[in-house]
Design a protein around this motif. Structure first.
Motif, PDB file in Angstrom:
ATOM      1  N   LEU A   1      43.167  57.658   9.431  1.00  0.00           N
ATOM      2  CA  LEU A   1      42.871  59.079   9.544  1.00  0.00           C
ATOM      3  C   LEU A   1      44.165  59.855   9.686  1.00  0.00           C
ATOM      4  CD1 LEU A   1      39.897  58.979  12.060  1.00  0.00           C
ATOM      5  CD2 LEU A   1      39.789  59.308   9.596  1.00  0.00           C
ATOM      6  N   MET A   2      44.266  60.959   8.956  1.00  0.00           N
ATOM      7  CA  MET A   2      45.391  61.869   9.090  1.00  0.00           C
ATOM      8  C   MET A   2      44.835  63.169   9.676  1.00  0.00           C
ATOM      9  SD  MET A   2      46.031  59.515   6.661  1.00  0.00           S
ATOM     10  CE  MET A   2      45.187  60.053   5.209  1.00  0.00           C
ATOM     11  N   ILE A   3      45.298  63.496  10.891  1.00  0.00           N
ATOM     12  CA  ILE A   3      44.798  64.678  11.590  1.00  0.00           C
ATOM     13  C   ILE A   3      45.996  65.573  11.908  1.00  0.00           C
ATOM     14  CG2 ILE A   3      43.410  65.509  13.527  1.00  0.00           C
ATOM     15  CD1 ILE A   3      42.422  62.560  13.827  1.00  0.00           C
ATOM     16  N   PRO A   4      46.185  66.629  11.128  1.00  0.00           N
ATOM     17  CA  PRO A   4      47.366  67.477  11.342  1.00  0.00           C
ATOM     18  C   PRO A   4      47.231  68.353  12.582  1.00  0.00           C
ATOM     19  CG  PRO A   4      46.006  68.396   9.614  1.00  0.00           C
ATOM     20  CD  PRO A   4      45.376  67.086  10.013  1.00  0.00           C
ATOM     21  N   ARG A   5      48.364  68.722  13.129  1.00  0.00           N
ATOM     22  CA  ARG A   5      48.380  69.670  14.245  1.00  0.00           C
ATOM     23  C   ARG A   5      48.195  71.080  13.702  1.00  0.00           C
ATOM     24  NH1 ARG A   5      50.730  68.244  19.291  1.00  0.00           N
ATOM     25  NH2 ARG A   5      51.463  66.110  19.250  1.00  0.00           N
ATOM     26  N   ARG A   6      47.638  71.933  14.520  1.00  0.00           N
ATOM     27  CA  ARG A   6      47.552  73.347  14.155  1.00  0.00           C
ATOM     28  C   ARG A   6      48.970  73.906  14.085  1.00  0.00           C
ATOM     29  NH1 ARG A   6      42.498  75.274  14.492  1.00  0.00           N
ATOM     30  NH2 ARG A   6      41.031  74.086  15.729  1.00  0.00           N
ATOM     31  N   ASP A   7      49.176  74.892  13.236  1.00  0.00           N
ATOM     32  CA  ASP A   7      50.504  75.492  13.105  1.00  0.00           C
ATOM     33  C   ASP A   7      51.000  76.028  14.446  1.00  0.00           C
ATOM     34  OD1 ASP A   7      50.709  74.904  10.430  1.00  0.00           O
ATOM     35  OD2 ASP A   7      49.856  76.824   9.790  1.00  0.00           O
ATOM     36  N   GLU A   8      50.098  76.593  15.248  1.00  0.00           N
ATOM     37  CA  GLU A   8      50.493  77.156  16.540  1.00  0.00           C
ATOM     38  C   GLU A   8      50.935  76.069  17.527  1.00  0.00           C
ATOM     39  OE1 GLU A   8      46.730  77.657  15.896  1.00  0.00           O
ATOM     40  OE2 GLU A   8      47.641  78.715  14.213  1.00  0.00           O
ATOM     41  N   ALA A   9      50.466  74.844  17.337  1.00  0.00           N
ATOM     42  CA  ALA A   9      50.765  73.755  18.271  1.00  0.00           C
ATOM     43  C   ALA A   9      52.004  72.959  17.872  1.00  0.00           C
ATOM     44  CB  ALA A   9      49.566  72.823  18.376  1.00  0.00           C
ATOM     45  N   ARG A  10      52.511  73.174  16.660  1.00  0.00           N
ATOM     46  CA  ARG A  10      53.681  72.426  16.205  1.00  0.00           C
ATOM     47  C   ARG A  10      54.932  72.935  16.914  1.00  0.00           C
ATOM     48  NH1 ARG A  10      52.584  71.989   9.755  1.00  0.00           N
ATOM     49  NH2 ARG A  10      50.847  70.581   9.991  1.00  0.00           N
ATOM     50  N   PRO A  11      55.846  72.028  17.207  1.00  0.00           N
ATOM     51  CA  PRO A  11      57.104  72.467  17.802  1.00  0.00           C
ATOM     52  C   PRO A  11      57.831  73.381  16.821  1.00  0.00           C
ATOM     53  CG  PRO A  11      57.008  70.064  17.660  1.00  0.00           C
ATOM     54  CD  PRO A  11      55.787  70.600  17.012  1.00  0.00           C
ATOM     55  N   ARG A  12      58.495  74.374  17.317  1.00  0.00           N
ATOM     56  CA  ARG A  12      59.234  75.263  16.432  1.00  0.00           C
ATOM     57  C   ARG A  12      60.689  75.307  16.839  1.00  0.00           C
ATOM     58  NH1 ARG A  12      58.867  81.070  18.341  1.00  0.00           N
ATOM     59  NH2 ARG A  12      58.147  80.833  20.468  1.00  0.00           N
ATOM     60  N   ARG A  13      61.522  75.589  15.892  1.00  0.00           N
ATOM     61  CA  ARG A  13      62.961  75.633  16.103  1.00  0.00           C
ATOM     62  C   ARG A  13      63.354  77.091  16.357  1.00  0.00           C
ATOM     63  NH1 ARG A  13      67.093  71.713  14.321  1.00  0.00           N
ATOM     64  NH2 ARG A  13      65.339  70.365  13.890  1.00  0.00           N
ATOM     65  N   ILE A  14      64.100  77.307  17.421  1.00  0.00           N
ATOM     66  CA  ILE A  14      64.561  78.641  17.757  1.00  0.00           C
ATOM     67  C   ILE A  14      66.068  78.647  17.635  1.00  0.00           C
ATOM     68  CG2 ILE A  14      64.692  80.411  19.548  1.00  0.00           C
ATOM     69  CD1 ILE A  14      62.117  79.185  20.722  1.00  0.00           C
ATOM     70  N   GLU A  15      66.579  79.533  16.808  1.00  0.00           N
ATOM     71  CA  GLU A  15      68.031  79.631  16.641  1.00  0.00           C
ATOM     72  C   GLU A  15      68.633  80.394  17.809  1.00  0.00           C
ATOM     73  OE1 GLU A  15      71.096  81.510  13.420  1.00  0.00           O
ATOM     74  OE2 GLU A  15      69.176  80.738  12.701  1.00  0.00           O
ATOM     75  N   VAL A  16      69.658  79.820  18.367  1.00  0.00           N
ATOM     76  CA  VAL A  16      70.340  80.436  19.518  1.00  0.00           C
ATOM     77  C   VAL A  16      71.704  80.903  19.070  1.00  0.00           C
ATOM     78  CG1 VAL A  16      71.222  80.044  21.835  1.00  0.00           C
ATOM     79  CG2 VAL A  16      69.106  78.912  21.110  1.00  0.00           C
ATOM     80  N   GLN A  17      71.985  82.158  19.326  1.00  0.00           N
ATOM     81  CA  GLN A  17      73.277  82.753  18.970  1.00  0.00           C
ATOM     82  C   GLN A  17      74.240  82.590  20.148  1.00  0.00           C
ATOM     83  OE1 GLN A  17      73.966  84.454  16.015  1.00  0.00           O
ATOM     84  NE2 GLN A  17      71.923  83.962  15.226  1.00  0.00           N
ATOM     85  N   THR A  18      75.457  82.202  19.838  1.00  0.00           N
ATOM     86  CA  THR A  18      76.477  82.120  20.876  1.00  0.00           C
ATOM     87  C   THR A  18      77.621  83.057  20.508  1.00  0.00           C
ATOM     88  OG1 THR A  18      77.569  80.275  19.789  1.00  0.00           O
ATOM     89  CG2 THR A  18      75.926  79.737  21.462  1.00  0.00           C
ATOM     90  N   SER A  19      78.276  83.573  21.523  1.00  0.00           N
ATOM     91  CA  SER A  19      79.387  84.491  21.223  1.00  0.00           C
ATOM     92  C   SER A  19      80.705  83.886  21.636  1.00  0.00           C
ATOM     93  CB  SER A  19      79.176  85.810  21.927  1.00  0.00           C
ATOM     94  OG  SER A  19      78.912  85.625  23.286  1.00  0.00           O
TER      95      SER A  19
END
Length: 63
Positions: free
Chosen positions: A45-63
């Motif tokens: 069985l292949m049971i995908p995660r909901r888009d809202e539950a998937r880990p997301r990448r957040i870009e962090v800006q450094t100065s």
């Protein structure tokens, strides 16, 4: 199934083809998109995660 006349039954097996299994899934999974494949007696069985539950990448800006 009756035994044919003149034969004595030593051993008999009856195959039951019905099998059921129930599992509870986390709300993180998208049950509308479940896909399954049965090959060589193995159910995959292949049971995908909901888009809202998937880990997301957040870009962090450094100065």
């Amino acid at each position: 199934m009756p035994t044919p006349a003149g034969l004595r039954l030593h051993h008999a097996e009856i195959r039951e083809s019905h099998f059921a299994r129930a599992v509870s899934l986390s709300p993180d999974f998208d049950t509308a998109k479940i896909d399954g494949n049965l090959q060589d007696g193995v159910l995959k069985l292949m049971i995908p995660r909901r888009d809202e539950a998937r880990p997301r990448r957040i870009e962090v800006q450094t100065s």
